[in-house]
Scaffold this active site. Structure first.
Site, short mmCIF file in Angstrom:
data_model
loop_
_atom_site.label_atom_id
_atom_site.label_comp_id
_atom_site.label_asym_id
_atom_site.label_seq_id
_atom_site.Cartn_x
_atom_site.Cartn_y
_atom_site.Cartn_z
N ASP A 94 2.93 -0.47 2.86
CA ASP A 94 2.11 -0.09 4.00
C ASP A 94 2.89 -0.31 5.29
O ASP A 94 3.94 -0.96 5.31
CB ASP A 94 0.78 -0.85 3.99
CG ASP A 94 0.92 -2.35 4.22
OD1 ASP A 94 1.48 -2.75 5.25
OD2 ASP A 94 0.47 -3.12 3.34
N ALA A 95 2.39 0.25 6.37
CA ALA A 95 3.16 0.31 7.62
C ALA A 95 3.65 -1.06 8.08
O ALA A 95 4.77 -1.18 8.59
CB ALA A 95 2.32 0.98 8.71
#
Length: 224
Positions: A94-95
């Protein structure tokens, strides 16, 4: 002429430009050497189909070809997206998760590595909002933890406590936001997450934002 056309086709397939552009580069002397010592603008030519590379992903980059914002592919040379087939990430982080992220142009290998049957261990280093309470290792190793919104329990995972609010968790699964959700189920919150291991591979000093192509032995170890 035939050798030049063959070389231009090969380099175009590796993303160095269109066949016409590569042919001009060859004519202008930008392609030198031959065989395993072939170079483009003085740099070794990328491996052919089956290339795997490792990136130390910084926070704030999304593992996508199409999402808005900063994408992980911006950290790699543009030619990797011009390869045929192009390079894609092996799964996602995820980011805000940092660390070891693999890419390959080998679709079969990609699917093998992300398959639930692969059982490849992946280690995540977590910084937590609150001190660990002592019950987490047994809970994660039990094979009975059911995440919110799911019915199938998580496979046993190994927790190594590294500090009052830090721990390393090794999984063999890859569920959506799994590490964050496991700690949430244990009554805590992950503030920072870093993947340091994927199967037999470790970052081992690769700087944040940097990448490197895996050696033949490393790719063989992944496939094994």
């Amino acid at each position: 002429m035939r050798d030049t056309l063959k070389l231009a086709k090969h380099l175009a397939g590796l993303g160095y430009g269109s066949r016409k552009e590569v042919a001009i580069a060859i004519r202008d002397g930008r392609v030198t050497g031959e065989g395993e010592d072939l170079r483009f603008d003085g740099e070794p030519i990328d491996p052919p189909h089956g290339m795997v590379l490792m990136l130390n992903k910084p926070a704030g980059f999304t593992c996508s070809h199409a999402d808005q914002g900063r994408l992980v592919y911006e950290l790699l040379p543009p030619r990797f997206q011009k390869r045929d087939p192009k390079v894609s990430s092996v799964g996602r982080l995820d980011a805000e998760t940092t660390g070891l992220l693999l890419f390959t142009d080998d679709g079969a290998l990609l699917h093998k590595l992300i398959s639930p049957k692969s059982n490849l261990p992946k280690t995540y280093e977590a910084s937590l909002a609150r001190p660990l309470e002592g019950h987490e290792a047994a809970l994660f190793a039990s094979g009975t933890l059911v995440l919110r919104g799911e019915e199938k329990p998580c496979l046993p995972a190994q927790l190594q406590v590294t500090g009052e609010c830090t721990a390393a968790l090794t999984l063999t699964e890859g569920r959506y936001h799994q590490v964050r959700r496991m700690f949430a189920a244990a009554g805590n919150h992950v503030e920072a997450l870093h993947r340091s291991r994927f199967g037999p591979l470790r970052l081992e000093g690769l700087p944040e934002g940097a990448w490197r192509i895996l050696t033949g032995d490393e790719v063989a170890a992944l496939k094994a």
